[in-house]
Design an enzyme around this catalytic site. Structure first.
Site, PDB file in Angstrom:
ATOM      1  N   HIS A 176     -33.840  49.452  -7.742  1.00  0.00           N
ATOM      2  CA  HIS A 176     -32.034  48.921  -6.950  1.00  0.00           C
ATOM      3  C   HIS A 176     -31.556  48.380  -7.279  1.00  0.00           C
ATOM      4  CE1 HIS A 176     -33.291  53.885  -5.307  1.00  0.00           C
ATOM      5  NE2 HIS A 176     -31.925  53.624  -6.061  1.00  0.00           N
ATOM      6  N   GLU A 236     -33.499  65.702  -9.066  1.00  0.00           N
ATOM      7  CA  GLU A 236     -34.408  64.014  -9.466  1.00  0.00           C
ATOM      8  C   GLU A 236     -35.928  64.526  -8.729  1.00  0.00           C
ATOM      9  OE1 GLU A 236     -32.157  61.145  -7.310  1.00  0.00           O
ATOM     10  OE2 GLU A 236     -32.404  62.544  -5.501  1.00  0.00           O
ATOM     11  N   ASP A 277     -35.667  58.979 -10.266  1.00  0.00           N
ATOM     12  CA  ASP A 277     -36.490  59.579  -9.608  1.00  0.00           C
ATOM     13  C   ASP A 277     -37.265  60.318 -10.493  1.00  0.00           C
ATOM     14  OD1 ASP A 277     -36.682  57.919  -6.722  1.00  0.00           O
ATOM     15  OD2 ASP A 277     -34.392  58.702  -6.721  1.00  0.00           O
ATOM     16  N   CYS A 284     -26.762  61.628 -13.866  1.00  0.00           N
ATOM     17  CA  CYS A 284     -26.120  60.029 -13.171  1.00  0.00           C
ATOM     18  C   CYS A 284     -27.128  58.572 -13.175  1.00  0.00           C
ATOM     19  CB  CYS A 284     -25.186  60.449 -12.024  1.00  0.00           C
ATOM     20  SG  CYS A 284     -26.450  61.136 -10.801  1.00  0.00           S
TER      21      CYS A 284
HETATM   22  C1  PEP Z   1     -31.512  58.857 -10.046  1.00  0.00           C
HETATM   23  O1  PEP Z   1     -32.240  59.661  -9.227  1.00  0.00           O
HETATM   24  O2  PEP Z   1     -31.594  59.137 -10.865  1.00  0.00           O
HETATM   25  C2  PEP Z   1     -30.326  58.736  -8.855  1.00  0.00           C
HETATM   26  C3  PEP Z   1     -29.677  58.383  -9.764  1.00  0.00           C
HETATM   27  O3  PEP Z   1     -30.370  58.099  -8.346  1.00  0.00           O
HETATM   28  P1  PEP Z   1     -30.710  56.343  -7.521  1.00  0.00           P
HETATM   29  O4  PEP Z   1     -30.654  55.892  -8.614  1.00  0.00           O
HETATM   30  O5  PEP Z   1     -29.978  56.008  -6.349  1.00  0.00           O
HETATM   31  O6  PEP Z   1     -32.253  57.341  -6.486  1.00  0.00           O
HETATM   32 MG    MG Z   2     -32.739  58.645  -7.283  1.00  0.00          MG
END
Ligand code: PEP
Ligand code: MG
Length: 573
Positions: free
Chosen positions: A191, A433, A457, A504
């Protein structure tokens, strides 16, 4: 000059003095004392409390002048807590009872209070957790005699250097002053990396252990977030490189402005919708700037990481701001995905042995139902200002989805009962995910309107690789065949159920991967707004037929490097 290599996670080049950020919150000294030491420890406590009190009084007066009575009231609450005789009694009791130093007595007090407050059903009481943290940290700061470093206080341009950065560290930092980021751990999909890209700050993560110890505060650092290079005391060559990069950036911005007006499509005219991921509402300006056709992922949890838990009104205001700025274009708001590395002690999500496999996202919300419904009501109320969709994160079983939908139905009723208008037909979707969700996507598709594949994820859980751990980052391959199979499976189930499927995860922001994903059948990709122009350009250079053929060939291969080589040779990237 010394050069270190790490993982390039956020493009751009910059040079500035190093600012070493060491989060000292974990370093609370703990040692045994004797009964004879208790009074001495109490004196230390009184002295530190007095200093904390003076500090808070000054803050209160400043807040009153700058922001008004309402903001200043927070500090009144802190002063009340400090003046409470019960606090003194409890610390004294703990010192006598446990015979540990006063820092550890305060720490135990904090833990106990946080547990008590966060288990309350009343959100107002829960919100007091951050007050406890604040007061306790202030007293501890005086006892341990370390300056409390706050990233929001940075006043000059710096390169931020840290062992690791939590999303909550980054949310509050003074962004315009941070010209670059270097951390010892972290990977492309951590993140910290996602936020660095969102804030357009060049970043190199995962430079390995000891980097922090080898750099002195104020030492000049060069960061190249595209090549993954960090130079300590950069020489003239690097200084010239930074200048050239700045000029290239101006040119890039000019070209992107022209591209903004063009829709994304393949060479033969197949429309691909490129939408944006955002973390904070103010990123919406970039979303418009880079020509996104909507917001495919609003990571709403970042609203909660700024130090307090926003209530329904505040959330509604923030969501509405984003929805209105998008002027009718779709906005997918993902409900609170807290847990894992997005730690929120204020909400009691603390102390897990395996946080990434623990009480995260929808699991947390299905237990904290009042908090969850507060958020759902805020989103529902914002839905009348445009085209809003709700997305649930980390769904791993059908039961979870059904329970989440049940709570959404309750939230709708509650809105109506309070006379709030909402979009009654708001679409709901889920993140795919967790491998179990991809495998059972046919069943899940019956209880929602769309899927969004979260490859960050999905890769982490499929490959058992912590996405923030640079030691195992090599296993997080861009084209792992197991992950590709799960993506294909999800697309197939989505098509069969006639529901929308998008992606995403960070994979969507990589040009070669974007072609592969379009070839696999996706028509909507969501990514950091900054990546949109490059993806648009790449998609415009291939026909759908070429992309489909490439995907077919790629899916017959067994290793990520084979697929990488195939895409590089065919795509001219
Ligand atoms: C993911 O896990 O790909 C996602 C888009 O969510 P985050 O990166 O916020 O966990
Ligand atoms: Mg995620």
């Amino acid at each position: 000059m010394r050069i270190t290599k790490g993982i390039a996670v956020s493009p751009g080049v910059s040079i500035a003095p190093a600012f070493i950020f060491i989060d000292d919150s974990a370093e609370i000294p703990q040692y045994h004392i004797t009964v004879a030491d208790v009074q001495g420890e109490m004196d230390r406590f009184r002295e530190a409390s007095l200093l904390a009190k003076k500090e808070i009084e000054a803050l209160r007066d400043h807040a009153k002048k700058e922001a008004g009575e309402e903001q200043a009231a927070i500090f009144d609450a802190h002063l009340m807590m400090l003046d409470d005789p019960e606090l003194l009694e409890q610390i004294e009791f703990s010192l006598n009872d446990n015979l540990f130093n006063v820092e550890s007595a305060i720490f135990s007090f904090e833990t106990e209070m946080v547990d008590k407050l966060s288990s309350s059903a009343d959100p107002l009481i829960q919100e007091r957790v951050s007050d406890v943290h604040d007061v306790v940290r202030r007293i501890l700061g005086h006892l341990i005699k370390k300056e409390r470093i706050s990233l929001s206080d940075i006043q000059t341009e710096i390169i931020l250097v840290a062992k690791d950065l939590l999303p909550s560290d980054m949310v509050g930092m003074s962004r315009s002053m941070v010209r670059g980021i270097v951390t010892e751990s972290g990977g492309r999909t951590s993140h910290a990396a996602i936020l660095a890209r969102a804030f357009e700050i060049p970043a190199v993560l995962g430079v390995g252990p000891d980097f922090v110890d080898q750099v002195k505060p104020g030492q000049a650092l060069y960061v190249d977030g595209e090549k993954g290079i960090v130079a300590v005391d950069p020489d003239d060559v690097f200084i010239q490189r930074e200048k050239a990069a700045r000029l290239a950036r101006v040119q890039w911005e000019k070209e992107n402005k022209e591209l903004r007006e063009v829709f994304a499509q393949t060479k033969d005219g197949t429309r691909i919708s490129l939408v944006a991921n955002i973390e904070m509402p103010d990123e919406v300006a970039n979303v418009v700037e880079y020509g996104a056709e909507g917001i495919g992922l609003f990571r709403s949890e970042f609203l909660f990481l700024g130090g307090h838990v926003p209530g329904e009104e505040e959330q509604c205001k923030e969501y509405t701001r984003v929805v209105q700025a998008m002027q009718g274009k779709p906005v997918i708001i993902r409900t609170l995905d807290i847990g894992g590395d997005k730690v929120l002690p204020e909400l009691g999500a603390i102390g897990e042995k395996n946080p990434l496999l623990g009480w995260r996202a929808i699991r947390f919300c299905l237990e904290k139902t009042e908090l969850f419904k507060t958020q759902l009501r805020a989103i529902l109320r914002a839905s009348i200002h445009g085209k809003v969709k709700i997305m649930f994160p980390m769904i791993s079983t059908i039961d979870e989805l059904i329970r989440a939908q049940g709570l959404l139905a309750e939230a709708k009723w509650e809105c109506k009962a309070h006379g709030h208008r909402i979009d009654p037909n708001i679409e709901t979707g889920i993140m795919i995910e967790v491998p179990s969700a991809a495998i059972c996507a046919d069943v899940l598709s019956r209880s929602c309107d769309f899927f969004s594949i979260g490859t960050n994820d999905l890769s982490q859980y499929t490959l058992a690789v912590d996405r923030g751990n640079q030691k195992v980052a090599y296993l997080n391959e861009p084209y792992n065949m197991a992950v590709l199979r799960l993506i294909r499976m999800t697309i197939g189930y989505g098509e069969h159920a006639h529901i929308g499927v998008s992606l995403c995860g960070e994979m969507a922001a990589d040009p070669a991967s974007a072609v592969l994903l379009v070839g696999m059948g996706l028509r909507t990709l969501s990514m950091s707004a900054l990546a949109i122009p490059a993806i648009k350009r790449t998609l415009m250079s291939v026909t759908l037929e070429e992309a489909t053929a490439l995907a077919q060939q790629a899916l017959s291969m067994h290793t990520s490097s084979q697929i990488s080589a195939l895409l590089t040779s065919k795509l001219n990237l």
